[in-house]
Design a protein around this motif. Structure first.
Motif, PDB file in Angstrom:
ATOM      1  N   SER A 263      -2.405  19.363 -10.113  1.00  0.00           N
ATOM      2  CA  SER A 263      -1.843  18.384 -11.042  1.00  0.00           C
ATOM      3  C   SER A 263      -0.738  19.008 -11.885  1.00  0.00           C
ATOM      4  CB  SER A 263      -2.940  17.840 -11.960  1.00  0.00           C
ATOM      5  OG  SER A 263      -3.905  17.167 -11.194  1.00  0.00           O
ATOM      6  N   VAL A 264       0.178  18.157 -12.304  1.00  0.00           N
ATOM      7  CA  VAL A 264       1.277  18.587 -13.167  1.00  0.00           C
ATOM      8  C   VAL A 264       1.235  17.715 -14.423  1.00  0.00           C
ATOM      9  CG1 VAL A 264       3.796  18.702 -13.382  1.00  0.00           C
ATOM     10  CG2 VAL A 264       2.697  19.355 -11.233  1.00  0.00           C
ATOM     11  N   SER A 265       1.293  18.362 -15.569  1.00  0.00           N
ATOM     12  CA  SER A 265       1.263  17.620 -16.828  1.00  0.00           C
ATOM     13  C   SER A 265       2.680  17.555 -17.401  1.00  0.00           C
ATOM     14  CB  SER A 265       0.317  18.320 -17.809  1.00  0.00           C
ATOM     15  OG  SER A 265       0.320  17.620 -19.029  1.00  0.00           O
ATOM     16  N   ILE A 266       3.142  16.343 -17.645  1.00  0.00           N
ATOM     17  CA  ILE A 266       4.469  16.146 -18.251  1.00  0.00           C
ATOM     18  C   ILE A 266       4.247  15.879 -19.731  1.00  0.00           C
ATOM     19  CG2 ILE A 266       6.560  14.742 -18.221  1.00  0.00           C
ATOM     20  CD1 ILE A 266       5.989  14.163 -15.258  1.00  0.00           C
ATOM     21  N   VAL A 267       4.900  16.677 -20.565  1.00  0.00           N
ATOM     22  CA  VAL A 267       4.681  16.583 -22.012  1.00  0.00           C
ATOM     23  C   VAL A 267       5.721  15.611 -22.589  1.00  0.00           C
ATOM     24  CG1 VAL A 267       4.475  17.897 -24.148  1.00  0.00           C
ATOM     25  CG2 VAL A 267       3.839  18.962 -21.974  1.00  0.00           C
ATOM     26  N   CYS A 268       5.244  14.545 -23.200  1.00  0.00           N
ATOM     27  CA  CYS A 268       6.120  13.453 -23.633  1.00  0.00           C
ATOM     28  C   CYS A 268       5.984  13.216 -25.133  1.00  0.00           C
ATOM     29  CB  CYS A 268       5.717  12.152 -22.935  1.00  0.00           C
ATOM     30  SG  CYS A 268       5.573  12.272 -21.143  1.00  0.00           S
ATOM     31  N   ASP A 269       6.991  12.549 -25.687  1.00  0.00           N
ATOM     32  CA  ASP A 269       6.884  12.047 -27.064  1.00  0.00           C
ATOM     33  C   ASP A 269       7.638  10.722 -27.140  1.00  0.00           C
ATOM     34  OD1 ASP A 269       9.546  12.732 -27.135  1.00  0.00           O
ATOM     35  OD2 ASP A 269       9.386  14.126 -28.824  1.00  0.00           O
ATOM     36  N   GLY A 270       7.848  10.232 -28.346  1.00  0.00           N
ATOM     37  CA  GLY A 270       8.483   8.923 -28.534  1.00  0.00           C
ATOM     38  C   GLY A 270       9.883   8.851 -27.939  1.00  0.00           C
ATOM     39  N   LYS A 271      10.530   9.990 -27.721  1.00  0.00           N
ATOM     40  CA  LYS A 271      11.894   9.978 -27.172  1.00  0.00           C
ATOM     41  C   LYS A 271      11.910   9.865 -25.651  1.00  0.00           C
ATOM     42  CE  LYS A 271      14.016  12.604 -30.858  1.00  0.00           C
ATOM     43  NZ  LYS A 271      14.251  13.946 -31.370  1.00  0.00           N
ATOM     44  N   THR A 272      10.770  10.047 -25.030  1.00  0.00           N
ATOM     45  CA  THR A 272      10.729  10.080 -23.554  1.00  0.00           C
ATOM     46  C   THR A 272      10.931   8.686 -22.972  1.00  0.00           C
ATOM     47  OG1 THR A 272       9.161  11.903 -23.750  1.00  0.00           O
ATOM     48  CG2 THR A 272       9.366  10.900 -21.577  1.00  0.00           C
ATOM     49  N   ASP A 273      11.787   8.616 -21.961  1.00  0.00           N
ATOM     50  CA  ASP A 273      12.075   7.344 -21.298  1.00  0.00           C
ATOM     51  C   ASP A 273      11.017   7.121 -20.197  1.00  0.00           C
ATOM     52  OD1 ASP A 273      13.136   5.321 -19.687  1.00  0.00           O
ATOM     53  OD2 ASP A 273      14.648   6.642 -18.799  1.00  0.00           O
ATOM     54  N   MET A 274       9.903   6.533 -20.602  1.00  0.00           N
ATOM     55  CA  MET A 274       8.784   6.365 -19.668  1.00  0.00           C
ATOM     56  C   MET A 274       9.139   5.404 -18.526  1.00  0.00           C
ATOM     57  SD  MET A 274       6.663   8.443 -20.879  1.00  0.00           S
ATOM     58  CE  MET A 274       5.158   8.197 -19.954  1.00  0.00           C
ATOM     59  N   GLN A 275       9.973   4.402 -18.846  1.00  0.00           N
ATOM     60  CA  GLN A 275      10.374   3.408 -17.822  1.00  0.00           C
ATOM     61  C   GLN A 275      11.124   4.080 -16.675  1.00  0.00           C
ATOM     62  OE1 GLN A 275       9.775   0.208 -18.006  1.00  0.00           O
ATOM     63  NE2 GLN A 275       9.137  -0.039 -20.125  1.00  0.00           N
TER      64      GLN A 275
END
Ligand code: HSE
Length: 306
Positions: A263-275
């Motif tokens: 598995s690979v974990s992508i570290v995201c926050d409010g700036k991340t373009d999830m779409q």
């Protein structure tokens, strides 16, 4: 008869540069472990996973309990039942969670007074049944929650890193099975590294801690890199660099191999373009012909009594 049930969460070890000393507990998956104790003149350990009996000494929870009862001369019948939700073999700390939960449970139920470093040590001994060699990162995160630093395999001191940034994770879980995966993924890491690799990795790890504690996005991004362990594993997981690239293109902080993979974990926050990120991941995984699913999750707490 005495009984206790505890909940334990999944974890992602290493977090880029923290090979074997750093992990984060996540609420991606959890499981409930129930431990029953009854007095008897001998010691008998019974383990059931999802209703099936398993050989106690070949199982991380059973082996951990064996070592605790043996060292502390505890007599009695101990029955461990786990309803497993954390998928095994995916680098999400499944075996570590069961081991840590069993040690936590017996310590609480029988009031053994084990210190944090003992909880880690016994949990790590149990987990080594699955990984072939001891590493305390997953068990520490599962035991205590959050971003957990554990100082090496001899001191075993846990430190919870205070985090001053609101992060979440998108975990990409490829449907890959590698027999004895953690053992293999550990064997391909070189036994010693160059001075340059050491200095580079120490710099990354310092950046990671600084970034988490001070809410500094760029420092976290730097710290999610690694100069030797993850690099060596790229042969097993060739999609990792493409996933990292696409995750950075969509304003995540970076991506890391979760423990020994896949598995690979992508570290995201409010700036991340999830779409944009989700179709980007899909393109990468298609390129490598891999089925996968994703799990969005946050940092979880440590083991709790249900
Ligand atoms: N630190 C360990 C490794 C974690 O990378 O091998 C295994 O889940």
């Amino acid at each position: 008869m005495n009984e206790i049930s505890v909940r334990v969460f999944s974890s992602s070890a290493n977090v880029g540069s923290g090979f074997d000393i750093f992990a984060v507990a996540t609420d991606a998956f959890s499981e409930i472990l129930t431990l029953k104790y009854s007095k008897s003149s001998g010691t008998k350990i019974v383990v059931r996973f999802n209703g099936d009996s398993v050989e106690p000494l070949k199982n991380t929870a059973g082996y951990a309990i064996h070592r605790v009862t043996n060292d502390l001369q505890i007599k009695g019948r101990i029955e461990v039942k786990t309803i497993k939700e954390i998928p095994p073999g995916m680098g999400l700390g499944s075996s570590a969670a069961s081991s840590a939960a069993s040690v936590f449970a017996i310590n609480s139920l029988l009031d053994l007074g084990l210190k944090d470093s003992d909880l880690i040590r016994y949990s790590m001994i149990g987990d080594s049944v699955a990984s072939g060699s001891g590493h305390a990162d997953n068990v520490s995160a599962s035991l205590f929650g959050g971003f957990e630093l554990v100082t090496g395999n001899n001191l075993m001191k846990p430190y919870k890193i205070p985090v001053n940034i609101d992060l979440f994770f998108l975990i990409v879980i490829p449907k890959i099975r590698i027999d004895q995966k953690t053992m293999k993924a550990r064997m391909i890491i070189p036994g010693s590294i160059s001075r340059d690799a050491h200095v580079t990795n120490l710099g990354y790890f310092a950046s990671l801690l600084y970034g988490l504690m001070n809410g500094d996005r760029d420092s976290i991004s730097d710290g999610l890199n690694d100069s030797f362990a993850e690099r060596s594993r790229i042969v097993l997981y060739p999609y990792l660099d493409d996933l990292r690239k696409v995750s950075l293109e969509h304003f995540s902080l970076g991506a890391f191999l979760s423990g020994a993979g896949p598995s690979v974990s992508i570290v995201c926050d409010g700036k991340t373009d999830m779409q944009g990120l989700r179709p980007g991941i899909d393109n990468v995984m298609r390129k490598y012909g891999l089925d996968y699913y994703t799990k969005e999750c946050k940092t979880a707490g440590g083991i709790s009594i249900e």
